[in-house]
Design a protein around this motif. Structure first.
Motif, PDB file in Angstrom:
ATOM      1  N   LEU A 162      -0.183   5.712 -10.252  1.00 28.82           N
ATOM      2  CA  LEU A 162      -0.857   6.997 -10.171  1.00 28.82           C
ATOM      3  C   LEU A 162      -0.736   7.784 -11.469  1.00 28.82           C
ATOM      4  CD1 LEU A 162       0.074   8.106  -6.553  1.00 28.82           C
ATOM      5  CD2 LEU A 162      -2.059   7.108  -7.371  1.00 28.82           C
ATOM      6  N   LEU A 203       0.824  -1.212   0.000  1.00 32.00           N
ATOM      7  CA  LEU A 203       0.000   0.000   0.000  1.00 32.00           C
ATOM      8  C   LEU A 203       0.855   1.258   0.000  1.00 32.00           C
ATOM      9  CD1 LEU A 203      -2.907  -0.989   2.384  1.00 32.00           C
ATOM     10  CD2 LEU A 203      -3.022  -0.580  -0.074  1.00 32.00           C
ATOM     11  N   LEU A 210       0.610   3.976  -3.016  1.00 33.28           N
ATOM     12  CA  LEU A 210       0.122   5.310  -2.706  1.00 33.28           C
ATOM     13  C   LEU A 210       1.221   6.379  -2.691  1.00 33.28           C
ATOM     14  CD1 LEU A 210      -2.422   4.370   0.086  1.00 33.28           C
ATOM     15  CD2 LEU A 210      -2.881   4.852  -2.328  1.00 33.28           C
TER      16      LEU A 210
END
Length: 80
Positions: free
Chosen positions: A71, A60, A64
């Protein structure tokens, strides 16, 4: 590092894998093996299908992070 001593890797007197040992390798203690009513086979089944918490947290963090390639992926249009 768990700071806990490793349990026996096998059930005492046998060559069968110990659910306590598998759980110890994954990190948190007792989240499966201290659940009432689960057989050794059920415990190993749950542990075998579980996600290792430290690995999930790391994944994660990577997904992120600001430099994650996920992204920067192009958005899917309405053609899908």
């Amino acid at each position: 590092m768990t700071q806990r001593a490793a349990p026996r890797p096998t059930v005492t007197g046998t060559r069968r894998l110990s659910a306590e040992f598998v759980e110890w390798m994954m990190g948190p203690a007792g989240w499966v093996t201290e659940t009432d009513g689960l057989s050794r086979a059920a415990q190993l089944h749950l542990l075998g299908n579980a996600v290792v918490p430290l690995q999930a947290a790391h994944a994660l963090d990577l997904l992120l992070s600001s430099d994650s390639p996920f992204l920067r992926m192009p958005q899917v249009g309405n053609g899908w």
